[in-house]
Enzyme design. Structure first.
Site, PDB file in Angstrom:
ATOM      1  N   GLU A 169     -66.833  14.195   7.142  1.00  0.00           N
ATOM      2  CA  GLU A 169     -66.977  15.786   6.099  1.00  0.00           C
ATOM      3  C   GLU A 169     -65.570  15.961   5.601  1.00  0.00           C
ATOM      4  O   GLU A 169     -65.015  17.004   4.590  1.00  0.00           O
ATOM      5  CB  GLU A 169     -66.594  16.827   7.636  1.00  0.00           C
ATOM      6  CG  GLU A 169     -65.876  17.530   8.786  1.00  0.00           C
ATOM      7  CD  GLU A 169     -65.551  15.604   9.564  1.00  0.00           C
ATOM      8  OE1 GLU A 169     -64.553  17.024  10.572  1.00  0.00           O
ATOM      9  OE2 GLU A 169     -66.285  14.860   9.643  1.00  0.00           O
ATOM     10  N   HIS A 176     -64.206  10.861  10.506  1.00  0.00           N
ATOM     11  CA  HIS A 176     -64.710  12.765  10.155  1.00  0.00           C
ATOM     12  C   HIS A 176     -65.316  12.540   8.447  1.00  0.00           C
ATOM     13  O   HIS A 176     -64.182  12.515   7.766  1.00  0.00           O
ATOM     14  CB  HIS A 176     -62.995  13.361   9.638  1.00  0.00           C
ATOM     15  CG  HIS A 176     -62.625  13.488  11.242  1.00  0.00           C
ATOM     16  ND1 HIS A 176     -62.325  14.897  11.836  1.00  0.00           N
ATOM     17  CD2 HIS A 176     -61.143  13.010  12.123  1.00  0.00           C
ATOM     18  CE1 HIS A 176     -62.623  15.269  13.222  1.00  0.00           C
ATOM     19  NE2 HIS A 176     -61.809  13.369  13.675  1.00  0.00           N
ATOM     20  N   CYS A 185     -66.034  12.382  16.503  1.00  0.00           N
ATOM     21  CA  CYS A 185     -65.351  12.719  16.715  1.00  0.00           C
ATOM     22  C   CYS A 185     -64.857  13.112  17.922  1.00  0.00           C
ATOM     23  O   CYS A 185     -65.765  12.876  18.941  1.00  0.00           O
ATOM     24  CB  CYS A 185     -64.094  13.271  15.926  1.00  0.00           C
ATOM     25  SG  CYS A 185     -61.988  13.116  15.913  1.00  0.00           S
TER      26      CYS A 185
END
Length: 204
Positions: free
Chosen positions: A178, A176, A77
């Protein structure tokens, strides 16, 4: 040893994902900490704030130098924006680390379709499609012939937009990974760091 740029952004989530993927992961806030790592993750957050803090904490030029030396870096991002050679819709005083020969539009998805989730066919990642979370994300407007496109959005108002790329030891995604618990993108980056270490040792 993989560092996570820790001056701003979702640092803890990346540290956890990297550790789950088998790497030693540490936050990086100072040049000395940067010098101790074999790879670096630039997390999601706010790219204009990252740019300013990188200068304040004397990390801007050291990270640029490590990228030029071949250190593997992954940006998600805002991290994608920080790895771009050119940024559209950024602040006039915004600086990036650079490294990937691409043009990125900041907050592109935020202005188009806001935050959303979708599944992506991701080149180099085995198994089912990658479930991607986009939060006021950038997209890639243009890449050079040296940049490998790894994923594009399929369907909807952003159909065909580039959202994952790789150039040499540099990896970037608009989304994202994560946040989803799917470690495959982090696994890919850990392998990139391991491969870079192997090549470096072979040259010695």
């Amino acid at each position: 040893m993989i560092g996570v740029f820790a001056l701003q952004g979702d640092v803890r989530e990346h540290v956890s994902a990297l550790r789950a993927a088998g790497a030693d992961a540490v936050p990086v806030r100072r040049p000395a900490e940067l010098a101790a790592v074999d790879g670096l993750v630039i997390p999601g957050g706010e790219s204009t704030v990252m740019s300013r803090l990188a200068k304040v904490f004397d990390l801007l030029e050291p990270i640029r130098e490590r990228i030029a030396e071949g250190m593997p870096v992954y940006g998600s991002c805002a991290g994608m924006i920080m790895l771009a050679s050119d940024v559209l819709d950024g602040r006039a005083d915004q600086e990036s680390f650079g490294g990937i020969d691409m043009v990125v539009r900041r907050n592109a998805f935020g202005r188009q379709v806001d935050s959303f989730e979708t599944d992506l066919n991701f080149e180099g990642v085995d198994g089912e499609p990658v479930h991607a979370v986009f939060i006021r994300a950038p997209w890639v407007e243009k890449v050079s012939s040296d940049v490998e496109v790894l994923a594009r959005v399929s369907g909807g108002p952003a159909d065909g937009r580039i959202v994952a790329v790789r150039q040499g030891n540099l990896l970037a995604t608009s989304f994202h990974p994560e946040l989803t618990g799917d470690l495959r993108v982090h696994d890919l980056f850990v392998r990139m760091v391991q491969d870079a270490q192997t090549k470096e040792e072979a040259v010695r």
